[in-house]
Enzyme design. Structure first.
Site, PDB file in Angstrom:
ATOM      1  N   HIS A 117     -17.229  30.604   9.020  1.00 29.83           N
ATOM      2  CA  HIS A 117     -17.384  30.904  10.440  1.00 29.83           C
ATOM      3  C   HIS A 117     -16.525  32.118  10.784  1.00 29.83           C
ATOM      4  O   HIS A 117     -15.741  32.589   9.962  1.00 29.83           O
ATOM      5  CB  HIS A 117     -16.983  29.695  11.309  1.00 29.83           C
TER       6      HIS A 117
HETATM    7  C1  T46 Z   1     -10.377  28.354  10.618  1.00 26.91           C
HETATM    8  C2  T46 Z   1     -10.134  27.894   9.221  1.00 26.91           C
HETATM    9  C3  T46 Z   1      -9.160  28.763   8.501  1.00 26.91           C
HETATM   10  C4  T46 Z   1     -10.221  20.231  15.845  1.00 26.91           C
HETATM   11  O1  T46 Z   1     -10.654  19.288  16.535  1.00 26.91           O
HETATM   12  N1  T46 Z   1      -9.107  20.899  16.229  1.00 26.91           N
HETATM   13  C5  T46 Z   1      -8.596  21.912  15.511  1.00 26.91           C
HETATM   14  O2  T46 Z   1      -7.598  22.513  15.917  1.00 26.91           O
HETATM   15  C6  T46 Z   1      -9.264  22.302  14.304  1.00 26.91           C
HETATM   16  C7  T46 Z   1      -8.737  23.468  13.479  1.00 26.91           C
HETATM   17  C8  T46 Z   1     -10.381  21.619  13.924  1.00 26.91           C
HETATM   18  N2  T46 Z   1     -10.830  20.588  14.687  1.00 26.91           N
HETATM   19  C9  T46 Z   1     -12.018  19.823  14.221  1.00 26.91           C
HETATM   20  C10 T46 Z   1     -13.299  20.590  14.240  1.00 26.91           C
HETATM   21  C11 T46 Z   1     -14.090  19.948  13.114  1.00 26.91           C
HETATM   22  O3  T46 Z   1     -14.771  18.820  13.602  1.00 26.91           O
HETATM   23  O4  T46 Z   1     -11.793  19.465  12.878  1.00 26.91           O
HETATM   24  C12 T46 Z   1     -13.011  19.475  12.157  1.00 26.91           C
HETATM   25  C13 T46 Z   1     -12.905  20.357  10.930  1.00 26.91           C
HETATM   26  O5  T46 Z   1     -12.816  21.723  11.327  1.00 26.91           O
HETATM   27  P1  T46 Z   1     -13.588  22.891  10.573  1.00 26.91           P
HETATM   28  O6  T46 Z   1     -14.800  22.391   9.962  1.00 26.91           O
HETATM   29  O7  T46 Z   1     -13.694  24.050  11.495  1.00 26.91           O
HETATM   30  O8  T46 Z   1     -12.511  23.212   9.414  1.00 26.91           O
HETATM   31  P2  T46 Z   1     -12.453  24.455   8.462  1.00 26.91           P
HETATM   32  O9  T46 Z   1     -11.482  24.152   7.410  1.00 26.91           O
HETATM   33  O10 T46 Z   1     -13.821  24.888   8.032  1.00 26.91           O
HETATM   34  O11 T46 Z   1     -11.878  25.633   9.390  1.00 26.91           O
HETATM   35  C14 T46 Z   1     -10.540  25.579   9.827  1.00 26.91           C
HETATM   36  C15 T46 Z   1     -10.444  25.924  11.317  1.00 26.91           C
HETATM   37  O12 T46 Z   1     -11.295  25.066  12.061  1.00 26.91           O
HETATM   38  C16 T46 Z   1     -10.880  27.342  11.591  1.00 26.91           C
HETATM   39  O13 T46 Z   1     -10.510  27.703  12.917  1.00 26.91           O
HETATM   40  O14 T46 Z   1     -10.349  29.536  10.917  1.00 26.91           O
HETATM   41  O15 T46 Z   1      -9.759  26.530   9.100  1.00 26.91           O
END
Ligand code: T46
Length: 285
Positions: free
Chosen positions: A50
């Site tokens: 993303h």
């Molecule tokens: C990024 C990379 C480096 C939340 O509810 N609060 C939060 O602060 C975060 C970071 C995530 N979430 C929830 C959203 C999703 O349902 O946690 C779940 C997993 O997040 P995501 O799929 O976005 O995780 P990554 O590892 O793909 O991405 C993360 C960060 O979300 C993103 O901002 O830049 O790490």
């Protein structure tokens, strides 16, 4: 251009061990509003995929390592995160992916804002659209929706609702584009140019500063022609500063109109014309 920018934090440790400090607006160049950490990852399950619209982040790998792919939409670079006091900046509008996590990887991310799902761009096509969307200066008045990717419109430009503007154009400050106007791709319109109904600029055309177009052969106040004569500036043609183009003229491909010329009749492809009335002085190679 490098997409890899590090933020290095000094290790204040001694013989007892390491100590690294994170301070908002000091060694971190933004207000830190949120921290999160990622661990218990699996080497064959990548994450990320993303970009953020506005969020600034810095990622530190406190333990182990992982590979970060950074993608600006124009180029892609990869880097290993494996240093606990060397953080990678993840600015807005950079597509990023995390791959090849070591089993012991712990990733700490500092972020400039609270979590907002609306700040995420999770589709790659949507990301490309966002980074290539036209730039419309807030001091311009652009009514048309038909403006191509990467086009820039600068201050005090007025573009009416019916105009069609292509990709990768530069519409400089202080210009006016009426409704029945078509502008192709890669067109430059310098300042002080008014493009009236009935005028078409094809791809790669250059319109110099203060070029005067006209669209009424017998202008009288409050009397309008039934149809505006069509003026076409064909692909690759350039018109020098202050030239005047009389109504209904065809300027052929790659033609060059000298500065200040008054063009009273059609100009053949590749012709170089100068003077008042403009006459052919030669041809471009
Ligand atoms: C990024 C990379 C480096 C939340 O509810 N609060 C939060 O602060 C975060 C970071 C995530 N979430 C929830 C959203 C999703 O349902 O946690 C779940 C997993 O997040 P995501 O799929 O976005 O995780 P990554 O590892 O793909 O991405 C993360 C960060 O979300 C993103 O901002 O830049 O790490």
């Amino acid at each position: 251009m490098s997409l890899i920018e590090w933020v290095e934090l000094p290790d204040l440790g001694d013989e007892r061990g390491s100590l690294v400090v994170i301070e908002s607006n000091k060694n971190i160049p933004f207000d830190v509003k949120r921290l999160y950490y990622i661990f218990n990852t699996q080497s064959d399950i990548p994450r990320g995929f993303h970009a953020h619209k506005e969020l600034h982040q810095i990622a530190f790998c406190l333990k182990g390592k992982c590979k970060m792919v950074m993608d600006s939409g124009m180029e892609k670079q990869e880097v290993w995160l494996e240093n606990s006091n060397k953080g990678l900046r993840i600015p807005p509008l950079i597509w990023h992916e995390m791959h090849d996590f070591s089993d012991d990887c712990i990733l700490l991310v500092v972020a400039s804002d609270h979590y907002k799902e609306s700040d995420y761009i999770r589709g790659y096509d949507e990301f490309l659209k966002e980074i290539h969307k036209p730039f419309i200066h807030p001091l311009s008045d652009v009514k048309t929706q038909k403006i191509g990717l990467n086009t820039r419109v600068w201050q005090y430009s007025v573009i009416l609702a019916g105009a069609k503007i292509g990709d990768n154009c530069n519409i400089c400050a202080h210009t006016l584009i009426e409704n029945e106007v078509i502008v192709g791709n890669n067109v430059t319109v310098k300042s002080g140019v008014f493009i009236w109904d009935g005028i078409t600029l094809q791809d790669n055309v250059f319109i110099g500063p203060c070029v005067t177009f006209t669209n009424d052969k017998k202008p009288r106040s409050k009397q309008y022609p039934e149809n505006f004569p069509q003026t076409i500036v064909e692909k690759g043609a350039s018109i020098g500063a202050n030239a005047t183009i009389l109504p209904g003229i065809n300027i052929g491909q790659n033609a060059l109109i000298g500065a200040g010329a008054v063009v009273t009749k059609d100009v053949p492809a590749n012709a170089i014309v100068v003077g008042n009335p403009a006459i052919i002085k030669g041809y471009v190679e």
